[in-house]
Design an enzyme around this catalytic site. Structure first.
Site, mmCIF file in Angstrom:
data_model
loop_
_atom_site.group_PDB
_atom_site.id
_atom_site.type_symbol
_atom_site.label_atom_id
_atom_site.label_comp_id
_atom_site.label_asym_id
_atom_site.label_seq_id
_atom_site.Cartn_x
_atom_site.Cartn_y
_atom_site.Cartn_z
ATOM 1 C CG HIS A 174 21.233 32.899 -13.730
ATOM 2 N ND1 HIS A 174 22.231 34.045 -14.074
ATOM 3 C CD2 HIS A 174 20.028 33.361 -14.513
ATOM 4 C CE1 HIS A 174 21.724 34.754 -15.056
ATOM 5 N NE2 HIS A 174 20.403 34.525 -15.176
ATOM 6 N N GLY A 175 24.484 32.829 -11.650
ATOM 7 C CA GLY A 175 25.454 33.930 -10.800
ATOM 8 C C GLY A 175 25.593 35.396 -11.497
ATOM 9 C CB ALA A 176 25.727 36.356 -14.686
ATOM 10 C CE1 TYR A 220 16.476 37.491 -12.928
ATOM 11 C CE2 TYR A 220 18.507 37.272 -14.218
ATOM 12 C CZ TYR A 220 17.175 37.585 -14.158
ATOM 13 O OH TYR A 220 16.684 38.190 -15.391
ATOM 14 C CD GLN A 246 20.673 30.573 -16.285
ATOM 15 O OE1 GLN A 246 19.657 30.761 -16.763
ATOM 16 N NE2 GLN A 246 21.811 31.212 -16.401
HETATM 17 C C1 LIG Z 1 14.900 36.686 -24.737
HETATM 18 C C2 LIG Z 1 16.163 36.306 -23.734
HETATM 19 C C3 LIG Z 1 15.904 35.565 -22.349
HETATM 20 C C4 LIG Z 1 17.155 35.198 -21.901
HETATM 21 N N1 LIG Z 1 17.160 34.682 -20.701
HETATM 22 C C5 LIG Z 1 18.258 34.475 -19.823
HETATM 23 C C6 LIG Z 1 18.101 33.492 -18.863
HETATM 24 O O1 LIG Z 1 17.216 32.880 -18.688
HETATM 25 N N2 LIG Z 1 19.284 33.408 -18.180
HETATM 26 C C7 LIG Z 1 20.516 33.954 -18.396
HETATM 27 O O2 LIG Z 1 21.519 33.604 -17.900
HETATM 28 N N3 LIG Z 1 20.474 34.691 -19.630
HETATM 29 C C8 LIG Z 1 19.522 34.791 -20.185
HETATM 30 N N4 LIG Z 1 19.574 35.758 -21.420
HETATM 31 C C9 LIG Z 1 20.780 36.382 -21.852
HETATM 32 C C10 LIG Z 1 21.459 35.514 -23.000
HETATM 33 O O3 LIG Z 1 21.891 34.009 -22.476
HETATM 34 C C11 LIG Z 1 22.769 35.830 -23.088
HETATM 35 O O4 LIG Z 1 23.797 35.724 -22.416
HETATM 36 C C12 LIG Z 1 22.741 37.328 -23.933
HETATM 37 O O5 LIG Z 1 21.588 37.508 -24.368
HETATM 38 C C13 LIG Z 1 23.940 37.752 -24.601
HETATM 39 O O6 LIG Z 1 23.848 36.861 -25.695
HETATM 40 P P1 LIG Z 1 23.539 37.317 -27.309
HETATM 41 O O7 LIG Z 1 24.009 38.558 -27.665
HETATM 42 O O8 LIG Z 1 24.050 36.000 -28.071
HETATM 43 O O9 LIG Z 1 21.939 37.252 -27.349
HETATM 44 C C14 LIG Z 1 18.410 35.809 -22.053
HETATM 45 C C15 LIG Z 1 18.372 36.642 -23.314
HETATM 46 C C16 LIG Z 1 17.357 36.863 -24.219
HETATM 47 C C17 LIG Z 1 17.457 37.808 -25.386
#
Ligand SMILES: Cc1cc2nc3c(=O)[nH]c(=O)nc-3n(C[C@H](O)[C@H](O)[C@H](O)COP(=O)(O)O)c2cc1C
Ligand code: SF4
Length: 441
Positions: A168-170, A173, A102
């Site tokens: 990472h366009g979401a 950020y 990413q």
């Molecule tokens: C501890 C933690 C760290 C995360 N770090 C990132 C990240 O670095 N980049 C990103 O795009 N999303 C990040 N996310 C979001 C997750 O990738 C995911 O899209 C989001 O938690 C929803 O999915 P889930 O319900 O399966 O957790 C993070 C989520 C958590 C819980």
């Protein structure tokens, strides 16, 4: 075989993944302050590869030091980092799992500034509304420098033998800070109408294609809806980009050379809808938020807000904005379905997935082509194997308590829901297992 659809390979233009289960991006502070990598990150990623996911989409990997959101994240801002990422890729590949990096830049949205760049760089000069991190508005020359940094990051990922990159366009950020109608207040060619707000990310995609060619996997994670007003009592602002606007951006990205889209939500992070939680764990939050107190203009006020009675109020408004806890799984599926109907490339959906029959149904209904999972895999690293045995859910599923998330700025990333373990010692042992094997033996 049970859940046959989940275990069908997924062919992108430049990459085939053995099943429809992706590890979603999860950042932890496992690395060194200078952005060099550590054995703990290799251990961390290997856990999921062993657990059976088809591909891992990495943590937030900064393409530029100024785009780092917290120290101790492994970066891709220099060729000296290529050997480390090659080692990560090799460890993951040994388990027949792909690795997508990413490529990221935090802009004004950070957790801890670090000593090198006290101020972020953004589309705007307004501080981030959640924590009050200060920033400067990027000049056209600085924008060109960041675009080039993304392209160099992609080149390095390719040279490291990784299987693709994700922008990472979401989630608020830097790319979101340009795309978002709620954040971008520029008056030049990079602000105003959607076509101008999308200029930055489109330049990145074209620069990556010019650098790595057409045959390297490139995907983009996008917040299909921004819900920027989700915490309106905190006056975060207008609602931001609509689904229709994001679909137009996705179509442009595909024209420019993006091979897949990863659908998320929210114009800031964390957001009540992402990761959507069963409850805001304020007790854990105050314990770790203290490490951010000196970082932003609002962090001390927030720290006080999370205490006592006001903490209960903050918790209630967060939970109200998050919506019902029983609607977490597949929360972004309607958006993914709309994106998928509008584009010709595969769509990955994130958000709460941890039940095989739910995932199977979503793929069969063409709502998405694959799902990405973060917290459910932190809780059960071997969830794909559980599904493969024909079980619909793990015995101790993720409770969506979000304790992993609120601990991560201060403590090692892992599952912090003690009710899932026989006792606290077992929980700590599981969290600390990421340091085994250790860096030096
Ligand atoms: C501890 C933690 C760290 C995360 N770090 C990132 C990240 O670095 N980049 C990103 O795009 N999303 C990040 N996310 C979001 C997750 O990738 C995911 O899209 C989001 O938690 C929803 O999915 P889930 O319900 O399966 O957790 C993070 C989520 C958590 C819980
Ligand atoms: S702490 Fe554990 S149970 Fe709670 S959301 Fe994170 S992974 Fe799931």
């Amino acid at each position: 075989m049970a859940f046959e659809t989940i275990f069908q390979p997924l062919a992108f233009k430049n990459l085939t993944v053995k099943n429809r289960l992706f590890r979603s991006n999860v950042s932890g502070r496992f690395d060194n302050y200078d952005g060099s990598g550590n054995q703990a990150r290799i251990n961390w990623e290997t856990k999921f590869a062993k657990g059976g996911v088809g591909a891992i989409i990495s943590s937030f990997v900064p393409v530029h030091l100024r785009g780092r959101i917290v120290p101790n994240y492994a970066m891709i801002d220099h060729d000296r980092h290529i050997p480390f990422w090659r080692a990560v890729g090799k460890a993951v590949h040994e388990h027949d799992c792909k690795f997508i990096m990413q490529l990221s830049h935090g802009g004004r949205q950070r957790d801890i500034n670090g000593i090198e760049y006290p101020k972020g760089l953004s589309s705007t000069s307004k501080s981030d509304p959640l924590h009050g991190f200060e920033c400067e508005r990027a000049t056209p020359a600085q924008i060109a420098e960041i675009v080039a940094a993304f392209a160099e990051g992609a080149r390095r990922a390719r040279e490291a033998g990784l299987d693709g990159v994700e922008l990472h366009g979401a989630n608020g950020y830097l790319i979101t800070q340009f795309l978002s109608s709620a954040i971008n207040d520029r008056k030049d060619d990079y602000g105003g109408p959607l076509a101008n707000r999308a200029r930055f990310v489109r330049e990145i995609v074209r620069a990556i294609r010019a650098k790595v060619g057409q045959d390297f996997h490139l995907q983009m994670k996008i917040s299909a809806q921004e819900f920027n007003d989700a915490l309106s009592p905190l006056q975060i602002g207008p609602s931001g980009n609509t689904l229709e606007e994001s679909i137009q951006v996705c179509k442009w990205l595909v024209e420019d050379g993006v091979d897949a889209l990863h659908v998320s939500t929210g114009s800031f992070f964390p957001h009540p809808r992402n990761p959507a939680g069963s409850d805001l764990p304020v007790e854990d939050l105050v314990k770790s938020y203290d490490s951010m107190i000196s970082s932003g203009e609002r962090t001390f006020a927030n720290f006080l807000l999370f205490h006592g009675a006001s903490g209960l109020l903050a918790r209630r408004s967060w939970n109200d904005a998050a919506g019902p806890a029983d609607e977490i799984e597949g929360k972004n599926l309607p958006d993914a379905r709309a994106v998928k109907a509008a584009v010709t490339v595969p769509v990955i959906c994130t958000g709460g997935f941890q039940t095989a029959s739910v995932i199977e149904r979503a793929i069969k209904a063409h709502d998405c082509d694959a799902v990405s999972m973060a917290r459910p895999l932190i809780a059960n690293n071997d969830l794909p194997q559980i599904f493969k045995r024909g079980e619909d859910r793990a015995k101790e599923p993720c409770s969506y308590c979000n304790r992993c998330l609120v601990n991560v700025v201060e403590n090692p990333l892992g599952c912090y829901d003690q009710s899932r373990y026989p006792n606290r010692e077992a929980m700590v042992a599981q969290i600390m297992s990421v340091f085994d094997p250790p860096a030096f033996r």
